[in-house]
Scaffold this motif. Sequence first.
Motif, PDB file in Angstrom:
ATOM      1  N   GLN A 151       0.776  -1.233  -0.095  1.00 60.08           N
ATOM      2  CA  GLN A 151       0.043   0.067  -0.003  1.00 60.08           C
ATOM      3  C   GLN A 151       0.908   1.203   0.056  1.00 60.08           C
ATOM      4  N   SER A 152       2.028   1.103   0.470  1.00 59.34           N
ATOM      5  CA  SER A 152       2.768   2.501   0.738  1.00 59.34           C
ATOM      6  C   SER A 152       3.636   2.641  -0.597  1.00 59.34           C
ATOM      7  N   LEU A 253      11.315   1.162  11.729  1.00 60.06           N
ATOM      8  CA  LEU A 253      10.204   0.557  12.473  1.00 60.06           C
ATOM      9  C   LEU A 253       9.199   1.537  12.982  1.00 60.06           C
ATOM     10  N   PRO A 254       9.266   2.579  13.273  1.00 55.29           N
ATOM     11  CA  PRO A 254       7.997   3.709  13.381  1.00 55.29           C
ATOM     12  C   PRO A 254       7.151   3.464  12.303  1.00 55.29           C
ATOM     13  N   LEU A 257       5.295   0.406  12.439  1.00 56.87           N
ATOM     14  CA  LEU A 257       4.099   0.152  13.439  1.00 56.87           C
ATOM     15  C   LEU A 257       3.148   1.326  13.075  1.00 56.87           C
ATOM     16  N   GLY A 258       3.120   1.833  12.139  1.00 51.26           N
ATOM     17  CA  GLY A 258       1.885   2.801  11.704  1.00 51.26           C
ATOM     18  C   GLY A 258       2.037   4.288  12.042  1.00 51.26           C
ATOM     19  N   ALA A 259       3.323   4.787  12.380  1.00 53.96           N
ATOM     20  CA  ALA A 259       3.332   6.141  12.229  1.00 53.96           C
ATOM     21  C   ALA A 259       3.461   6.942  11.153  1.00 53.96           C
ATOM     22  N   ASP A 260       3.132   8.168  10.948  1.00 53.21           N
ATOM     23  CA  ASP A 260       3.166   8.811   9.700  1.00 53.21           C
ATOM     24  C   ASP A 260       4.449   8.645   9.316  1.00 53.21           C
ATOM     25  N   SER A 261       4.801   8.602   7.748  1.00 51.13           N
ATOM     26  CA  SER A 261       5.892   8.403   7.230  1.00 51.13           C
ATOM     27  C   SER A 261       6.596   9.885   6.733  1.00 51.13           C
TER      28      SER A 261
ATOM     29  N   ASN B   2      -3.995   0.894  -4.030  1.00 53.39           N
ATOM     30  CA  ASN B   2      -3.319   1.940  -5.046  1.00 53.39           C
ATOM     31  C   ASN B   2      -2.688   1.468  -6.204  1.00 53.39           C
ATOM     32  N   ARG B 101      12.147  10.480  16.041  1.00 57.21           N
ATOM     33  CA  ARG B 101      12.123   9.404  15.540  1.00 57.21           C
ATOM     34  C   ARG B 101      13.159   8.264  16.020  1.00 57.21           C
ATOM     35  N   GLN B 104      12.924   7.060  19.349  1.00 57.36           N
ATOM     36  CA  GLN B 104      11.694   6.077  19.835  1.00 57.36           C
ATOM     37  C   GLN B 104      12.040   4.597  19.478  1.00 57.36           C
ATOM     38  N   VAL B 105      13.121   4.400  18.439  1.00 58.23           N
ATOM     39  CA  VAL B 105      13.284   3.273  18.198  1.00 58.23           C
ATOM     40  C   VAL B 105      13.856   2.079  19.190  1.00 58.23           C
ATOM     41  N   LEU B 108      10.741   1.323  21.242  1.00 62.38           N
ATOM     42  CA  LEU B 108       9.892   0.333  20.389  1.00 62.38           C
ATOM     43  C   LEU B 108      10.383  -1.136  20.403  1.00 62.38           C
ATOM     44  N   TYR B 176      -0.207   3.668  19.316  1.00 62.20           N
ATOM     45  CA  TYR B 176       0.951   4.449  18.854  1.00 62.20           C
ATOM     46  C   TYR B 176       0.634   5.237  17.547  1.00 62.20           C
ATOM     47  N   PRO B 177      -0.014   4.414  16.373  1.00 57.77           N
ATOM     48  CA  PRO B 177      -0.084   5.220  15.042  1.00 57.77           C
ATOM     49  C   PRO B 177      -1.025   6.367  15.375  1.00 57.77           C
ATOM     50  N   SER B 180       0.805   9.132  17.170  1.00 54.52           N
ATOM     51  CA  SER B 180       2.072   9.790  16.351  1.00 54.52           C
ATOM     52  C   SER B 180       1.530  10.478  15.328  1.00 54.52           C
ATOM     53  N   ARG B 181       0.204  10.170  14.986  1.00 57.01           N
ATOM     54  CA  ARG B 181      -0.495  10.969  13.491  1.00 57.01           C
ATOM     55  C   ARG B 181      -0.984  12.447  14.146  1.00 57.01           C
TER      56      ARG B 181
END
Lengths: 264, 285
Positions: A151-152, A253-254, A257-261, B2, B101, B104-105, B108, B176-177, B180-181
């Motif tokens: 998807q990305s 990794l972020p 795990l679904g963080a914004d890129s 997509n 970021r 964070q690693v 995580l 987390y997602p 963080s968004r």
Amino acid sequence: MMILKRFFFSLVVLYLVAPLVIITGVSLNAQKRLFFPPQGLSLRWYFEFFSQAEWYLPALRSLSIAGLAALIAMSIALPLAYTVWRYDIKLARMLYFLGLAPFALPPVITALGALALWIVLQSFGKPYTVVLSHAAFLVTLPLATISLGLQSMNAESIEAATTLGADNSTVFRTIVFPYIRPYMMAGFVFAFVLSLNEYIIAFMVAGFTVETLPIKIFNSLRYGYTPVMASVSVIFFLLATLLFGLIGKFGDLPKLLGADSSSD
Amino acid sequence: MNHPSYGKPKNRWPYFLLTYPAIMILLLFFVPLCIMFALSFFKRIQSAFFEPAFVFENYVRAFSTFFLQRIGVSLWVAAVAAFICLLIAFPFTFFLSRLRRSRQVPYLVLLISILSLSEVIIAFSWSLLLSKTSGISNLLVALKLLDAPVSWAPGFVAMLSALVYISLPLAIIVLYPSLSRLDVSLTEAATTLGASPIVSFFNVVLPNVRQALLTTFILVFIFVLGSYLIPQVLGRPEHWTLPVHITDQALLKSNMPLAAALAMLLLIASAGLSLLTLRLGRSQL
């Protein structure tokens, strides 16, 4: 406010680390006692783990089960994730949903289902049943990571290749596969580590004939503690940290795990 | 999706690709659930596993006072653990997601490593942590806060601490997602306009993540509901969760039909809750 924040954050990290510190300490005891702080320092319980068949055989068994199960899970997930992403097929979407389902249910349900299946097929207790049932249980992980990768992906590069006359398999080989390879790796590692640590499914389908490492640890928990249990736990934790650490170092990794890129 | 040429397939190739995943998933996951469903109506026979039949006696037993109490305990334990877990996970994840970021690693990695750790290992390390010989009570004695080391396990609090411990990484990773968004400029704007951090938290942050919190609560709830080893090692028999009783019936009492009936109840409850989270996720978009 800032101090309070730091304090809370450190307190939670302490809570997360405390049991790990204790098992590490206990694994270093010189005597066959479970003291913390350890009395006398020695690595003998680590040597014991690598030299005693009652410990390293279950470990080897678990490693091979985990390797095979993760490979099979990957082999199921890759064509499925690809078809769901590429084609509008109802069956594919349904299978995708079923593939994600095991993780939305308490594992005991999958375990009892597996037990029932293997009894009906008269294979109860055979080693391969653990591999197959683990693979079906863990398929969720590569399925999720590979789909995330697909998807990305940048749609323009595929479009460009198709316009220039590349067929499906060429696009897959030269663009899609290289792009999703790290996501496949991540899915494999997740499935591998989880299979290595899985207890209830392995116990249900073949607990009395195939002793995996978690089963061995639980049996020792019932019939006599030994510091080897602590050293095994430390090795397991370090192995997981190493593998996930590699993903953290070489992958994003972020993002995984679904963080914004977008942000840094 | 997509994919630029996403659409109906033009030949049979995609169906061919699907054959293997279909066989594996249906045979190894879907068929077993169907067998389990059928089993829950079967008759138990002594000295063998079961006998095909269509009786409701397994469900009648599953709804007996004894098992209803067990189900009640399981739900109560899961709810309490999930609530405490969320209380810790929410602020923690919020602070974590505000770090750079690269910083964070390591956290995580620690979280996923704990999450992947066998429940056996967690139960074992907590039994050590709460024991007389190697537990934290020794530390308290050394700090002169306690006279003599004590053992804090097994017990309800011991079990709960370990259950919160094992589900905390899950809660953090699920939260987390969305955290963080979360757009920081919103809180910044609120603070610039004179709102205190606490006010801006309750008025700006919380409404934005309410759904994520609910989803996380449900997922952790199901996760704890499935715990099997921690209640056995750190709890007393009256605290045992449903999976312990299911396994007990299936393997030790060789009563597969009753185990299947209990598992069906657990399946319905958790599948219902999971579908609810899907609903919530969709309405959030």
